[in-house]
Design an enzyme around this catalytic site. Structure first.
Site, PDB file in Angstrom:
ATOM      1  N   ASN A   8      -1.603   4.060   0.578  1.00 41.92           N
ATOM      2  CA  ASN A   8      -0.952   3.609  -0.664  1.00 41.92           C
ATOM      3  C   ASN A   8       0.493   3.282  -0.322  1.00 41.92           C
ATOM      4  O   ASN A   8       1.317   4.178  -0.167  1.00 41.92           O
ATOM      5  CB  ASN A   8      -1.031   4.719  -1.720  1.00 41.92           C
ATOM      6  CG  ASN A   8      -0.282   4.346  -2.995  1.00 41.92           C
ATOM      7  OD1 ASN A   8       0.154   3.194  -3.152  1.00 41.92           O
ATOM      8  ND2 ASN A   8      -0.113   5.308  -3.893  1.00 41.92           N
ATOM      9  N   LYS A  10       2.676   1.950  -2.107  1.00 41.93           N
ATOM     10  CA  LYS A  10       3.579   2.027  -3.266  1.00 41.93           C
ATOM     11  C   LYS A  10       4.436   0.744  -3.324  1.00 41.93           C
ATOM     12  O   LYS A  10       3.942  -0.331  -3.029  1.00 41.93           O
ATOM     13  CB  LYS A  10       4.394   3.317  -3.213  1.00 41.93           C
ATOM     14  CG  LYS A  10       3.480   4.549  -3.049  1.00 41.93           C
ATOM     15  CD  LYS A  10       4.160   5.865  -3.250  1.00 41.93           C
ATOM     16  CE  LYS A  10       3.128   6.989  -3.098  1.00 41.93           C
ATOM     17  NZ  LYS A  10       3.667   8.316  -3.342  1.00 41.93           N
ATOM     18  N   HIS A  94      -2.487   7.221 -10.948  1.00 38.37           N
ATOM     19  CA  HIS A  94      -1.583   7.877  -9.981  1.00 38.37           C
ATOM     20  C   HIS A  94      -0.488   8.623 -10.738  1.00 38.37           C
ATOM     21  O   HIS A  94      -0.035   8.161 -11.794  1.00 38.37           O
ATOM     22  CB  HIS A  94      -0.972   6.819  -9.049  1.00 38.37           C
ATOM     23  CG  HIS A  94      -0.259   7.437  -7.892  1.00 38.37           C
ATOM     24  ND1 HIS A  94       1.010   7.950  -8.010  1.00 38.37           N
ATOM     25  CD2 HIS A  94      -0.646   7.661  -6.609  1.00 38.37           C
ATOM     26  CE1 HIS A  94       1.374   8.463  -6.830  1.00 38.37           C
ATOM     27  NE2 HIS A  94       0.386   8.289  -5.973  1.00 38.37           N
ATOM     28  N   GLU A  96       2.565   8.823 -10.288  1.00 41.60           N
ATOM     29  CA  GLU A  96       3.773   8.027 -10.547  1.00 41.60           C
ATOM     30  C   GLU A  96       3.572   7.130 -11.762  1.00 41.60           C
ATOM     31  O   GLU A  96       4.505   6.879 -12.524  1.00 41.60           O
ATOM     32  CB  GLU A  96       4.155   7.242  -9.279  1.00 41.60           C
ATOM     33  CG  GLU A  96       4.782   8.170  -8.244  1.00 41.60           C
ATOM     34  CD  GLU A  96       4.558   7.768  -6.799  1.00 41.60           C
ATOM     35  OE1 GLU A  96       4.218   6.613  -6.516  1.00 41.60           O
ATOM     36  OE2 GLU A  96       4.730   8.653  -5.927  1.00 41.60           O
ATOM     37  N   GLU A 166      -4.100  14.910  -6.041  1.00 36.87           N
ATOM     38  CA  GLU A 166      -2.732  14.740  -5.562  1.00 36.87           C
ATOM     39  C   GLU A 166      -1.800  15.643  -6.361  1.00 36.87           C
ATOM     40  O   GLU A 166      -1.326  15.241  -7.439  1.00 36.87           O
ATOM     41  CB  GLU A 166      -2.287  13.286  -5.734  1.00 36.87           C
ATOM     42  CG  GLU A 166      -3.077  12.290  -4.909  1.00 36.87           C
ATOM     43  CD  GLU A 166      -2.232  11.079  -4.516  1.00 36.87           C
ATOM     44  OE1 GLU A 166      -2.222  10.744  -3.333  1.00 36.87           O
ATOM     45  OE2 GLU A 166      -1.563  10.501  -5.381  1.00 36.87           O
ATOM     46  N   GLY A 172       5.417  13.082  -1.534  1.00 45.18           N
ATOM     47  CA  GLY A 172       6.715  12.628  -1.056  1.00 45.18           C
ATOM     48  C   GLY A 172       7.715  13.746  -0.803  1.00 45.18           C
ATOM     49  O   GLY A 172       8.911  13.484  -0.670  1.00 45.18           O
ATOM     50  N   SER A 212       1.875  14.297   0.996  1.00 42.82           N
ATOM     51  CA  SER A 212       2.504  14.627   2.274  1.00 42.82           C
ATOM     52  C   SER A 212       1.505  14.805   3.414  1.00 42.82           C
ATOM     53  O   SER A 212       1.687  15.670   4.273  1.00 42.82           O
ATOM     54  CB  SER A 212       3.397  15.869   2.129  1.00 42.82           C
ATOM     55  OG  SER A 212       4.478  15.602   1.247  1.00 42.82           O
ATOM     56  N   GLY A 233       0.603   8.241   1.373  1.00 47.78           N
ATOM     57  CA  GLY A 233       1.742   7.449   0.932  1.00 47.78           C
ATOM     58  C   GLY A 233       2.654   7.117   2.103  1.00 47.78           C
ATOM     59  O   GLY A 233       2.352   6.240   2.929  1.00 47.78           O
ATOM     60  N   GLY A 234       3.759   7.821   2.205  1.00 48.14           N
ATOM     61  CA  GLY A 234       4.796   7.528   3.198  1.00 48.14           C
ATOM     62  C   GLY A 234       4.282   7.303   4.609  1.00 48.14           C
ATOM     63  O   GLY A 234       4.699   6.345   5.287  1.00 48.14           O
TER      64      GLY A 234
HETATM   65  P1  13P Z   1       3.050  10.833   0.212  1.00 51.82           P
HETATM   66  O1  13P Z   1       1.971  10.761   1.283  1.00 51.82           O
HETATM   67  O2  13P Z   1       4.228  10.008   0.511  1.00 51.82           O
HETATM   68  O3  13P Z   1       3.345  12.253  -0.137  1.00 51.82           O
HETATM   69  O4  13P Z   1       2.393  10.172  -1.105  1.00 51.82           O
HETATM   70  C1  13P Z   1       1.144  10.576  -1.524  1.00 51.82           C
HETATM   71  C2  13P Z   1       0.682   9.652  -2.581  1.00 51.82           C
HETATM   72  O5  13P Z   1       1.216   9.627  -3.674  1.00 51.82           O
HETATM   73  C3  13P Z   1      -0.426   8.745  -2.253  1.00 51.82           C
HETATM   74  O6  13P Z   1      -0.930   8.116  -3.378  1.00 51.82           O
END
Ligand code: 13P
Length: 250
Positions: A8, A10, A94, A96, A166, A172, A212, A233-234
């Site tokens: 993802n 983002k 999600h 967010e 999640e 993050g 994470s 994510g990251g």
């Molecule tokens: P991180 O891997 O950056 O923590 O993000 C997770 C996420 O929100 C994936 O959708």
């Protein structure tokens, strides 16, 4: 069940960056087997990533969709539009979206069947905030989010749905949930699915973990029973790191 590992991105990955990253994943994924990979770039980069992944086994995913096919919804994108671009998956609900853009359970509940009707496979995200965990409400929150989004679905389409646990506090932050915490919640997710349908149908949905996930912790998390993949994510913004995470399932 073949594990699914989704990157993802983002709001990262404008055209040049998206193109480099997608090429890196396609090239590096040639020796990755036994895992399905998907990339979820921002809407604007979907056609670019679609062109790069077209002849590979890597699937395309969108990060969100509206529930209507068309209409006066400024700034929104319909599931049919995403299907047309070649998306197989769509991330829905999600945290967010829920917390920054105030998406409600009711909105997510409209998106899930709309996505399926358009031929997309939803990846439904659920998870508790830190306050909710500390107040011992994790099970209640996850169960409410799942029930609200899935209760209207008939058994015939359940196989198209993946869930992603999640925890908001793990996204993050660099602090992933422990394997024990993930196992507990994933078992709870499976129980809720069995209550909604039955045990057999509860078993067909993949349950991913996100929050994470990194190359360093992917191995111990991949070993968790009831875990069928990751939503990254990251760490998905580096092709090498993303592929290391995918290889944790070998
Ligand atoms: P991180 O891997 O950056 O923590 O993000 C997770 C996420 O929100 C994936 O959708």
């Amino acid at each position: 069940m073949t594990p699914l590992v989704v990157g993802n991105w983002k709001m990262h990955g404008a055209l040049a960056e998206a193109s480099t990253l997608a090429r890196g994943v396609v090239n590096g994924a040639r020796d990755v087997s036994g895992v399905e990979l998907a990339l979820a770039p921002p809407f604007t980069s979907l056609p670019t990533v679609a062109a790069i992944t077209r002849d590979s086994a890597i699937a395309l995913a969108a990060q969100n969709a509206h529930w209507e096919t068309r209409g006066a919804f400024t700034g929104e994108v319909s599931p049919e539009m995403l299907r047309e671009l070649g998306c197989r998956y769509v991330i829905l609900g999600h945290s967010e979206r829920r917390h920054i853009f105030t998406e409600t359970d009711e909105m997510v509940a409209k998106k899930v069947p709309a996505a399926i009707a358009a031929g997309l496979q939803p990846i439904l995200c659920v998870g508790e905030t830190l306050d909710e965990r500390q107040a011992d409400k994790t099970d209640a929150v996850v169960s409410r989010q799942l029930t609200s989004a899935l209760k209207g679905l008939n058994k015939g389409v359940i196989k198209f749905v993946s869930l992603a646990y999640e925890p908001v506090w793990a996204i993050g932050t660099g602090h992933n949930a422990t394997p024990q915490q993930v196992e507990e919640v994933h078992r709870g997710v499976r129980r809720v699915l069995a209550q909604l349908w039955d045990k057999e149908h509860a078993g067909v949905c993949r349950i991913l973990y996100g929050g994470s996930v990194k190359p360093e912790n992917a191995g111990e998390l991949a070993a968790v029973p009831e875990l069928d993949g990751f939503l990254v994510g990251g760490a998905s913004l580096q092709a090498d790191g993303f592929l290391k995470i995918a290889r944790a399932f070998r």
